[in-house]
Design an enzyme around this catalytic site. Structure first.
Site, PDB file in Angstrom:
ATOM      1  N   GLY A 174      -8.333  19.449  20.021  1.00 64.27           N
ATOM      2  CA  GLY A 174      -7.867  20.738  19.914  1.00 64.27           C
ATOM      3  C   GLY A 174      -8.398  21.418  21.083  1.00 64.27           C
ATOM      4  O   GLY A 174      -8.910  20.902  22.169  1.00 64.27           O
ATOM      5  N   GLY A 175      -8.464  22.646  20.856  1.00 64.38           N
ATOM      6  CA  GLY A 175      -8.920  23.609  22.295  1.00 64.38           C
ATOM      7  C   GLY A 175     -10.335  23.740  22.533  1.00 64.38           C
ATOM      8  O   GLY A 175     -10.867  24.106  23.458  1.00 64.38           O
ATOM      9  N   ASN A 185       9.493   0.289  -2.060  1.00 60.76           N
ATOM     10  CA  ASN A 185       9.233  -0.015  -0.672  1.00 60.76           C
ATOM     11  C   ASN A 185       9.506  -1.095  -0.338  1.00 60.76           C
ATOM     12  O   ASN A 185       8.428  -1.950   0.398  1.00 60.76           O
ATOM     13  CB  ASN A 185       7.582   0.656  -0.391  1.00 60.76           C
ATOM     14  CG  ASN A 185       6.800  -0.383  -0.870  1.00 60.76           C
ATOM     15  OD1 ASN A 185       6.665  -0.597  -2.030  1.00 60.76           O
ATOM     16  ND2 ASN A 185       5.620  -0.631  -0.081  1.00 60.76           N
ATOM     17  N   GLN A 223       0.832  -1.270  -0.039  1.00 55.26           N
ATOM     18  CA  GLN A 223      -0.099   0.044   0.037  1.00 55.26           C
ATOM     19  C   GLN A 223       0.755   1.386   0.230  1.00 55.26           C
ATOM     20  O   GLN A 223       0.525   2.007  -0.671  1.00 55.26           O
ATOM     21  CB  GLN A 223      -1.080  -0.005   1.222  1.00 55.26           C
ATOM     22  CG  GLN A 223      -1.768   1.313   1.246  1.00 55.26           C
ATOM     23  CD  GLN A 223      -3.092   1.241   2.429  1.00 55.26           C
ATOM     24  OE1 GLN A 223      -3.429   2.271   2.634  1.00 55.26           O
ATOM     25  NE2 GLN A 223      -3.060   0.243   3.182  1.00 55.26           N
ATOM     26  N   SER A 224       1.842   1.461   0.919  1.00 53.39           N
ATOM     27  CA  SER A 224       2.537   2.500   1.072  1.00 53.39           C
ATOM     28  C   SER A 224       3.098   3.302   0.042  1.00 53.39           C
ATOM     29  O   SER A 224       2.660   4.410  -0.624  1.00 53.39           O
ATOM     30  CB  SER A 224       3.769   2.560   2.014  1.00 53.39           C
ATOM     31  OG  SER A 224       4.611   1.710   1.630  1.00 53.39           O
ATOM     32  N   ASP A 273       0.430   3.688   5.978  1.00 56.36           N
ATOM     33  CA  ASP A 273       0.676   3.221   4.498  1.00 56.36           C
ATOM     34  C   ASP A 273       0.555   4.441   3.598  1.00 56.36           C
ATOM     35  O   ASP A 273       1.507   5.034   2.869  1.00 56.36           O
ATOM     36  CB  ASP A 273      -0.122   2.143   4.207  1.00 56.36           C
ATOM     37  CG  ASP A 273       0.565   0.871   4.630  1.00 56.36           C
ATOM     38  OD1 ASP A 273       1.645   0.758   5.158  1.00 56.36           O
ATOM     39  OD2 ASP A 273      -0.334   0.034   4.730  1.00 56.36           O
ATOM     40  N   GLU A 281       0.977  -1.546   8.339  1.00 57.66           N
ATOM     41  CA  GLU A 281       0.530  -0.290   8.912  1.00 57.66           C
ATOM     42  C   GLU A 281       0.618  -0.210  10.233  1.00 57.66           C
ATOM     43  O   GLU A 281       0.952   0.803  10.845  1.00 57.66           O
ATOM     44  CB  GLU A 281      -1.009  -0.506   8.325  1.00 57.66           C
ATOM     45  CG  GLU A 281      -2.028   0.554   9.025  1.00 57.66           C
ATOM     46  CD  GLU A 281      -1.528   1.923   8.436  1.00 57.66           C
ATOM     47  OE1 GLU A 281      -1.456   2.217   7.224  1.00 57.66           O
ATOM     48  OE2 GLU A 281      -1.881   3.017   9.205  1.00 57.66           O
TER      49      GLU A 281
HETATM   50  N1  COA Z   1      12.227  -9.582  -9.498  1.00 54.85           N
HETATM   51  C1  COA Z   1      13.098 -10.257  -8.504  1.00 54.85           C
HETATM   52  N2  COA Z   1      12.867 -10.194  -7.249  1.00 54.85           N
HETATM   53  C2  COA Z   1      12.122  -9.317  -6.737  1.00 54.85           C
HETATM   54  C3  COA Z   1      11.367  -8.496  -7.453  1.00 54.85           C
HETATM   55  C4  COA Z   1      11.432  -8.668  -8.990  1.00 54.85           C
HETATM   56  N3  COA Z   1      10.543  -7.815  -9.574  1.00 54.85           N
HETATM   57  N4  COA Z   1      10.660  -7.566  -6.875  1.00 54.85           N
HETATM   58  C5  COA Z   1      10.906  -8.222  -5.545  1.00 54.85           C
HETATM   59  N5  COA Z   1      11.755  -8.911  -5.263  1.00 54.85           N
HETATM   60  C6  COA Z   1      12.339  -9.607  -4.271  1.00 54.85           C
HETATM   61  C7  COA Z   1      13.125  -8.531  -3.412  1.00 54.85           C
HETATM   62  O1  COA Z   1      14.517  -8.319  -3.968  1.00 54.85           O
HETATM   63  C8  COA Z   1      13.364  -9.500  -2.020  1.00 54.85           C
HETATM   64  O2  COA Z   1      14.168 -10.161  -2.229  1.00 54.85           O
HETATM   65  P1  COA Z   1      15.579 -10.474  -1.123  1.00 54.85           P
HETATM   66  O3  COA Z   1      14.715 -10.776  -0.090  1.00 54.85           O
HETATM   67  O4  COA Z   1      16.019 -11.920  -1.641  1.00 54.85           O
HETATM   68  O5  COA Z   1      16.251  -9.317  -1.028  1.00 54.85           O
HETATM   69  C9  COA Z   1      12.010 -10.264  -2.162  1.00 54.85           C
HETATM   70  O6  COA Z   1      11.359 -10.059  -3.517  1.00 54.85           O
HETATM   71  C10 COA Z   1      11.043  -9.925  -1.137  1.00 54.85           C
HETATM   72  O7  COA Z   1      10.702  -8.435  -1.217  1.00 54.85           O
HETATM   73  P2  COA Z   1      10.433  -7.861   0.290  1.00 54.85           P
HETATM   74  O8  COA Z   1      10.261  -6.438   0.346  1.00 54.85           O
HETATM   75  O9  COA Z   1      11.266  -8.103   1.489  1.00 54.85           O
HETATM   76  O10 COA Z   1       8.855  -8.581   0.438  1.00 54.85           O
HETATM   77  P3  COA Z   1       8.462  -9.161   1.662  1.00 54.85           P
HETATM   78  O11 COA Z   1       7.093  -9.742   1.443  1.00 54.85           O
HETATM   79  O12 COA Z   1       9.278  -9.974   2.582  1.00 54.85           O
HETATM   80  O13 COA Z   1       8.177  -8.049   2.841  1.00 54.85           O
HETATM   81  C11 COA Z   1       7.495  -5.695   3.459  1.00 54.85           C
HETATM   82  C12 COA Z   1       7.103  -7.147   2.819  1.00 54.85           C
HETATM   83  C13 COA Z   1       6.047  -5.100   2.978  1.00 54.85           C
HETATM   84  C14 COA Z   1       7.102  -6.159   5.107  1.00 54.85           C
HETATM   85  C15 COA Z   1       8.628  -5.029   3.079  1.00 54.85           C
HETATM   86  O14 COA Z   1       8.649  -5.054   1.868  1.00 54.85           O
HETATM   87  C16 COA Z   1       8.810  -3.824   4.084  1.00 54.85           C
HETATM   88  O15 COA Z   1       8.931  -3.820   5.194  1.00 54.85           O
HETATM   89  N6  COA Z   1       8.843  -2.693   3.412  1.00 54.85           N
HETATM   90  C17 COA Z   1       8.986  -1.500   3.685  1.00 54.85           C
HETATM   91  C18 COA Z   1       7.894  -0.840   4.530  1.00 54.85           C
HETATM   92  C19 COA Z   1       6.579  -0.874   3.748  1.00 54.85           C
HETATM   93  O16 COA Z   1       6.463  -0.185   2.747  1.00 54.85           O
HETATM   94  N7  COA Z   1       5.595  -1.646   4.509  1.00 54.85           N
HETATM   95  C20 COA Z   1       4.470  -1.912   3.671  1.00 54.85           C
HETATM   96  C21 COA Z   1       3.456  -1.147   3.788  1.00 54.85           C
HETATM   97  S1  COA Z   1       2.056  -0.992   2.957  1.00 54.85           S
END
Ligand code: COA
Length: 415
Positions: free
Chosen positions: A247-248, A96, A17-18, A168, A139
């Site tokens: 607020g106030g 993100n 989402q973010s 987000d 979130e």
């Molecule tokens: N091709 C190949 N690899 C890809 C890719 C693509 N097009 N797109 C993503 N990936 C890979 C990433 O490089 C990562 O690989 P790695 O762990 O080996 O480095 C992997 O996919 C997973 O990405 P990641 O962002 O770690 O996803 P996740 O599902 O494990 O975590 C979150 C999800 C949201 C928790 C994490 O991305 C995060 O904390 N983001 C920052 C804060 C944020 O925006 N939170 C969500 C708010 S809505």
């Protein structure tokens, strides 16, 4: 009519989402947003909270309007080469991923800046530099870390998160401001820069009134507008304020006609100091207007519970809409508590484009939230979110790949 961000090309390397909420805003302002997704899975939200089999979820569609989409495995040499070409070709890369993921892919800020010194790299992470910088976040993680949860909820209840996605979409908004400012600064410097937003900071920024209250509490020992002021106790941290106004001007959530069966038959009512005589007239307590026990805010503070009960006797005789109409005739600030069902059918929100219907090739018609920022020279037509990989072929053509090369990439699982 031209668009504010026409000509700006954005690599949208975001998910959930973010990040998507940020790039959707930029797309609505006219940028060409190219969403890159993993081959196979794509953005995880496409298949989260599904309501129609085999169709992209509303979670995905409502955050990815007006974008183009391509699939790309950036962990293959060919995929990384395509990403590098896009970096040379675009103005902004928004991501993100979890902390370090982009670096692990080989796409560091130094690498991006060397390839295209004009490029802006914009990132959302859960936390900024410090003890939590390596942590993943969603979130409610941010709502807890940014001060929202400890200050939301009822007096004696547990901390509470709010339904508004301040971590987000709040981060998405902050990031969009940073990106547009960096684009503006680039006119003068000719160079891009790194823009970083943490979800914790974004929530904290939206909770700044509570940081204000923390310091007031430390100085004075009380917060007069909090429910704890009447018969309760303060400790050394800002407590949860229930439905008290931030607020106030004291505020309260008051029942309206039908509250026994309708969970949203309530109106939020503010006792704005300037409106006190009008409030007294509306509820039939004319003697309170000039009475020294009531006629100044300080005199009313210890009696707020009693005053709100008296006002509620009046609001319970009206529907929330009748109350809103009558109170606004006297400039008394208030709002009916609107359900999502009421909002989705609200004529004014539809007329202003804040609620819109969109046609999607697979799921058909659905309703979404339109562009909240209205600009006289930037109209927004909201188009369906792209299907997974819908524009892969087109975008690779734009980068100079021919059909044979594209077929080869597809066979190798790069796209
Ligand atoms: N091709 C190949 N690899 C890809 C890719 C693509 N097009 N797109 C993503 N990936 C890979 C990433 O490089 C990562 O690989 P790695 O762990 O080996 O480095 C992997 O996919 C997973 O990405 P990641 O962002 O770690 O996803 P996740 O599902 O494990 O975590 C979150 C999800 C949201 C928790 C994490 O991305 C995060 O904390 N983001 C920052 C804060 C944020 O925006 N939170 C969500 C708010 S809505």
């Amino acid at each position: 009519m031209s668009k504010a961000l026409e000509g700006i090309k954005i690599i949208d390397f975001t998910h959930v989402q973010s990040g998507p909420s940020c790039t959707q805003l930029l797309a609505w302002l006219g940028a060409d947003v190219i969403k890159i997704e993993r081959v196979g899975d794509g953005d995880g939200t496409r298949k989260q909270l599904c309501d129609i089999a085999n169709a992209d979820s509303l979670y995905f569609t409502m955050l990815n309007h007006n974008k183009r989409a391509m699939t790309l495995n950036t962990k293959t040499p060919e995929g990384l080469d395509i990403l590098n070409r896009l970096i040379g070709h675009c103005d902004v890369l928004v991501e993100n991923f979890a902390p370090g993921a982009l670096d692990r892919m080989g796409v560091t800020w130094e690498h991006i800046h060397a390839l295209n010194p004009r490029m802006i790299l914009a990132s959302v992470k859960g936390f900024g530099p410090g003890r939590y910088q390596a942590c993943k976040a969603y979130e409610n993680v941010a709502q807890c870390a940014g001060g929202a949860a400890s200050t939301t909820g009822f007096e004696y209840g547990a901390p509470m998160v709010t339904g508004a996605q301040i971590g987000d979409s709040g981060s998405g908004l902050h990031l969009a401001l940073g990106i547009v400012s960096a684009l503006f600064q680039r006119h003068a410097t000719g160079r891009g820069q790194k823009v970083s937003v943490s979800m914790q900071d974004s929530v904290l920024n939206l909770c700044r009134v509570k940081l204000r209250d923390q310091q007031r509490l430390e100085r004075t020992g009380v917060l007069e507008e909090y429910p704890q002021f009447i018969g309760g106790e303060f400790n050394d941290t800002v407590p949860r304020a229930g439905n008290a106004s931030g607020g106030g001007q004291p505020g309260g959530m008051l029942k309206c006609k039908g509250w026994e069966t309708d969970p949203n038959a309530y109106i939020y009512f503010l006792i704005q100091a300037a409106a006190w005589p009008s409030i007294c007239k509306v509820i039939g307590e004319n003697s309170w207007i000039d009475n020294d026990d009531f006629n100044v805010p300080a005199a009313r503070l210890p009696k707020l519970n009693m005053i709100f009960k008296r006002i509620e006797q009046w609001t319970m005789t009206k529907t929330k809409y009748e109350a809103m109409e009558l109170l606004n005739q006297y400039d008394i600030p208030c709002s009916p508590v609107l359900s999502m069902k009421e909002i989705i059918n609200d004529e004014s929100l539809r007329a202003s484009g804040s609620i819109v219907d969109v046609d999607h090739p697979v799921r058909g018609k659905y309703t979404t939230v339109g562009m909240p920022v209205k600009m006289s020279a930037n109209t927004v037509d909201i188009t369906a979110s792209p299907l997974q990989g819908e524009h892969t072929h087109h975008i690779l053509h734009e980068l100079g790949f021919n059909d044979r090369a594209i077929a080869l990439l597809r066979n190798k699982g790069v796209i």
